[in-house]
Design a protein around this motif. Structure first.
Motif, PDB file in Angstrom:
ATOM      1  N   THR A   5       1.073  -1.514  -0.076  1.00 61.87           N
ATOM      2  CA  THR A   5      -0.017  -0.506   0.250  1.00 61.87           C
ATOM      3  C   THR A   5       1.142   0.965  -0.324  1.00 61.87           C
ATOM      4  OG1 THR A   5      -0.187   0.314   2.476  1.00 61.87           O
ATOM      5  CG2 THR A   5      -1.771  -1.188   1.188  1.00 61.87           C
ATOM      6  N   LEU A   6       0.550   2.138  -0.743  1.00 58.86           N
ATOM      7  CA  LEU A   6       0.846   3.314  -0.645  1.00 58.86           C
ATOM      8  C   LEU A   6       0.281   4.131   0.431  1.00 58.86           C
ATOM      9  CD1 LEU A   6       3.385   5.822  -1.279  1.00 58.86           C
ATOM     10  CD2 LEU A   6       2.362   5.689  -3.130  1.00 58.86           C
ATOM     11  N   GLN A   7       0.314   4.858   1.546  1.00 59.11           N
ATOM     12  CA  GLN A   7      -0.616   5.472   1.707  1.00 59.11           C
ATOM     13  C   GLN A   7       0.187   7.257   1.272  1.00 59.11           C
ATOM     14  OE1 GLN A   7      -3.505   4.674   3.807  1.00 59.11           O
ATOM     15  NE2 GLN A   7      -4.419   7.026   3.688  1.00 59.11           N
ATOM     16  N   VAL A   8      -0.718   8.384   1.491  1.00 62.87           N
ATOM     17  CA  VAL A   8      -0.508   9.637   1.257  1.00 62.87           C
ATOM     18  C   VAL A   8      -1.233  10.581   2.256  1.00 62.87           C
ATOM     19  CG1 VAL A   8       0.470  11.401  -0.453  1.00 62.87           C
ATOM     20  CG2 VAL A   8       0.691   9.141  -1.078  1.00 62.87           C
ATOM     21  N   ARG A  29       7.748   2.412  14.644  1.00 63.68           N
ATOM     22  CA  ARG A  29       6.236   2.686  15.631  1.00 63.68           C
ATOM     23  C   ARG A  29       5.304   1.818  13.781  1.00 63.68           C
ATOM     24  NH1 ARG A  29       2.013   5.767  17.844  1.00 63.68           N
ATOM     25  NH2 ARG A  29       2.402   8.013  16.499  1.00 63.68           N
ATOM     26  N   LEU A  30       5.864   2.244  12.781  1.00 58.51           N
ATOM     27  CA  LEU A  30       5.315   1.776  11.251  1.00 58.51           C
ATOM     28  C   LEU A  30       5.729   0.683  11.360  1.00 58.51           C
ATOM     29  CD1 LEU A  30       2.954   2.287   9.075  1.00 58.51           C
ATOM     30  CD2 LEU A  30       5.119   3.173   7.741  1.00 58.51           C
ATOM     31  N   ARG A  31       7.151   0.451  11.761  1.00 56.49           N
ATOM     32  CA  ARG A  31       8.073  -1.180  10.975  1.00 56.49           C
ATOM     33  C   ARG A  31       7.213  -2.067  12.571  1.00 56.49           C
ATOM     34  NH1 ARG A  31      11.840   2.547  10.401  1.00 56.49           N
ATOM     35  NH2 ARG A  31      12.317   2.127  12.093  1.00 56.49           N
ATOM     36  N   ALA A  32       7.308  -1.359  13.221  1.00 58.86           N
ATOM     37  CA  ALA A  32       6.445  -2.123  14.296  1.00 58.86           C
ATOM     38  C   ALA A  32       4.850  -2.989  14.502  1.00 58.86           C
ATOM     39  CB  ALA A  32       6.201  -2.292  16.241  1.00 58.86           C
ATOM     40  N   THR A  33       4.327  -2.182  13.447  1.00 58.25           N
ATOM     41  CA  THR A  33       2.379  -2.536  13.845  1.00 58.25           C
ATOM     42  C   THR A  33       2.301  -4.020  12.677  1.00 58.25           C
ATOM     43  OG1 THR A  33       2.293  -0.515  12.745  1.00 58.25           O
ATOM     44  CG2 THR A  33       0.699  -1.806  12.379  1.00 58.25           C
ATOM     45  N   PRO A  34       2.050  -4.447  13.685  1.00 60.50           N
ATOM     46  CA  PRO A  34       1.599  -6.265  12.967  1.00 60.50           C
ATOM     47  C   PRO A  34       1.264  -6.272  11.930  1.00 60.50           C
ATOM     48  CG  PRO A  34      -0.136  -6.035  15.091  1.00 60.50           C
ATOM     49  CD  PRO A  34       1.026  -3.878  15.140  1.00 60.50           C
ATOM     50  N   GLY A  35       1.694  -6.969  11.075  1.00 60.45           N
ATOM     51  CA  GLY A  35       1.817  -7.987   9.925  1.00 60.45           C
ATOM     52  C   GLY A  35       2.374  -7.065   8.969  1.00 60.45           C
ATOM     53  N   VAL A  36       3.227  -6.257   9.161  1.00 59.06           N
ATOM     54  CA  VAL A  36       4.254  -5.512   8.681  1.00 59.06           C
ATOM     55  C   VAL A  36       5.654  -5.900   8.385  1.00 59.06           C
ATOM     56  CG1 VAL A  36       5.873  -3.226   8.379  1.00 59.06           C
ATOM     57  CG2 VAL A  36       2.921  -2.700   9.113  1.00 59.06           C
ATOM     58  N   ALA A  71      -5.876  -4.333   4.631  1.00 60.35           N
ATOM     59  CA  ALA A  71      -7.187  -3.490   5.732  1.00 60.35           C
ATOM     60  C   ALA A  71      -6.685  -2.733   6.620  1.00 60.35           C
ATOM     61  CB  ALA A  71      -8.222  -4.510   5.511  1.00 60.35           C
ATOM     62  N   ALA A  72      -6.084  -3.414   7.631  1.00 56.59           N
ATOM     63  CA  ALA A  72      -6.746  -2.927   9.105  1.00 56.59           C
ATOM     64  C   ALA A  72      -5.736  -1.768   9.200  1.00 56.59           C
ATOM     65  CB  ALA A  72      -6.296  -3.832   9.927  1.00 56.59           C
ATOM     66  N   PHE A  73      -4.600  -1.102   8.246  1.00 55.79           N
ATOM     67  CA  PHE A  73      -4.335   0.004   8.514  1.00 55.79           C
ATOM     68  C   PHE A  73      -4.764   1.179   8.910  1.00 55.79           C
ATOM     69  CE2 PHE A  73      -1.734   3.862   6.896  1.00 55.79           C
ATOM     70  CZ  PHE A  73      -0.562   3.690   7.466  1.00 55.79           C
ATOM     71  N   ASP A  74      -6.136   1.667   8.886  1.00 58.32           N
ATOM     72  CA  ASP A  74      -6.177   3.290   9.571  1.00 58.32           C
ATOM     73  C   ASP A  74      -6.193   2.899  10.733  1.00 58.32           C
ATOM     74  OD1 ASP A  74      -5.929   3.740   6.905  1.00 58.32           O
ATOM     75  OD2 ASP A  74      -8.155   3.541   6.303  1.00 58.32           O
ATOM     76  N   ALA A  75      -6.781   1.614  11.422  1.00 57.22           N
ATOM     77  CA  ALA A  75      -7.039   1.527  12.482  1.00 57.22           C
ATOM     78  C   ALA A  75      -5.595   1.484  12.949  1.00 57.22           C
ATOM     79  CB  ALA A  75      -7.549   0.309  13.559  1.00 57.22           C
ATOM     80  N   THR A  76      -4.662   1.578  13.027  1.00 58.38           N
ATOM     81  CA  THR A  76      -3.482   1.407  14.228  1.00 58.38           C
ATOM     82  C   THR A  76      -2.419   2.617  13.641  1.00 58.38           C
ATOM     83  OG1 THR A  76      -1.716   2.123  11.720  1.00 58.38           O
ATOM     84  CG2 THR A  76      -2.509  -0.069  12.493  1.00 58.38           C
ATOM     85  N   PRO A  77      -1.794   2.776  15.270  1.00 55.86           N
ATOM     86  CA  PRO A  77      -0.692   3.588  15.637  1.00 55.86           C
ATOM     87  C   PRO A  77      -1.073   5.307  15.436  1.00 55.86           C
ATOM     88  CG  PRO A  77      -0.380   2.301  17.539  1.00 55.86           C
ATOM     89  CD  PRO A  77      -1.568   1.931  15.927  1.00 55.86           C
ATOM     90  N   ALA A  79      -1.443   5.110  12.091  1.00 55.35           N
ATOM     91  CA  ALA A  79      -2.077   6.132  10.625  1.00 55.35           C
ATOM     92  C   ALA A  79      -2.890   6.493  11.344  1.00 55.35           C
ATOM     93  CB  ALA A  79      -3.168   4.647  10.170  1.00 55.35           C
ATOM     94  N   ARG A  80      -3.384   5.884  12.983  1.00 51.84           N
ATOM     95  CA  ARG A  80      -4.711   7.449  13.484  1.00 51.84           C
ATOM     96  C   ARG A  80      -3.514   8.548  13.809  1.00 51.84           C
ATOM     97  NH1 ARG A  80      -5.881   2.757  16.683  1.00 51.84           N
ATOM     98  NH2 ARG A  80      -4.615   3.881  18.132  1.00 51.84           N
ATOM     99  N   ALA A  81      -2.709   8.746  13.576  1.00 47.16           N
ATOM    100  CA  ALA A  81      -1.799   9.565  14.308  1.00 47.16           C
ATOM    101  C   ALA A  81      -1.863  10.559  13.177  1.00 47.16           C
ATOM    102  CB  ALA A  81      -0.210   9.648  15.164  1.00 47.16           C
TER     103      ALA A  81
END
Length: 232
Positions: A5-8, A29-36, A71-77, A79-81
């Motif tokens: 995914t590319l999020q902008v 924090r992004l690299r530590a997200t589950p599933g990354v 699909a769960a990226f938007d709920a991660t810390p 992404a929310r930040a």
């Protein structure tokens, strides 16, 4: 095949200090997200010089273990930040078609899949050799001018992990034929490819091509032009 995914995000200029803080804090924090599996937080710009930086747009390129994690990226810390300080955002879901080279010593995107008739995204990135940086920057303007007017271009902007020496581009094309026509037939781009090998600009580089499976959110954040001439 691994989901990519590319999020902008677009942030208001007044939030630039907060964005700078997130650029320093959130890569780990992004690299530590589950599933990354692999992730890079990127600044963007209209070119490769410090003065070309776009202080209101930032991006995250992420390779995931599976579609559910993506699909769960938007709920991660992380992404929310970014959502708290952004005014608009767009997300591209991608499938690797081809990749050559390495990024931070890795081949991050997994095995390629089949292409299709839809849009494709080209990603280039490189770590410049310091002694070659000036000749590289002098070679950029003709190629940059050519790509802005290339038939089939939907969106285009520069990306980088740091303001100097870590350079890259994202471009989205109507189809693979339009991308190939520019990459291999345009004289300015062909000349740049030749100089890349003869002048040894890069300490590390990578080129990847992806099928664009979906684009969600505000496409204007990408500088998207349905007319086929993208300009960020």
């Amino acid at each position: 095949m691994l989901p990519v995914t590319l999020q902008v995000w677009r942030v208001p200029r007044r939030a630039a200090p907060l964005a700078f803080a997130r650029m320093a804090r959130d890569p780990r924090r992004l690299r530590a997200t589950p599933g990354v599996r692999f992730a890079k937080l990127l600044g963007t710009g209209d070119g490769f010089r410090v003065r070309d930086a776009d202080l209101t747009r930032y991006a995250a390129l992420v390779v995931w273990d599976n579609p559910g994690a993506a699909a769960a990226f938007d709920a991660t810390p992380a992404a929310r930040a970014w959502a708290r300080i952004s005014t608009d955002a767009a997300r591209l879901d991608l499938r690797l078609l081809k990749a050559t080279g390495r990024w931070s010593g890795r081949e991050p995107f997994g095995e390629p899949g089949a292409g299709g008739a839809g849009p494709v995204l080209a990603l280039t990135r490189a770590r410049l050799k310091a002694r070659r940086a000036v000749t590289f920057w002098r070679a950029v303007p003709p190629v940059a001018a050519a790509v802005e007017n290339a038939p089939g271009l939907l969106a285009h902007f520069g990306v980088g992990e740091a303001p100097i020496g870590w350079q890259g581009t994202v471009s989205v094309w109507r189809n693979e034929a339009d991308l190939a026509r520019f990459a291999y037939r345009h004289p300015e781009h062909r000349a740049a490819i030749t100089r890349t090998s003869t002048e040894g600009w890069y300490a590390e580089d990578l080129f990847a091509r992806f099928a664009v499976l979906d684009v969600m959110g505000d496409r204007s954040v990408l500088g998207w032009s349905e007319g086929g001439h993208g300009r960020a």
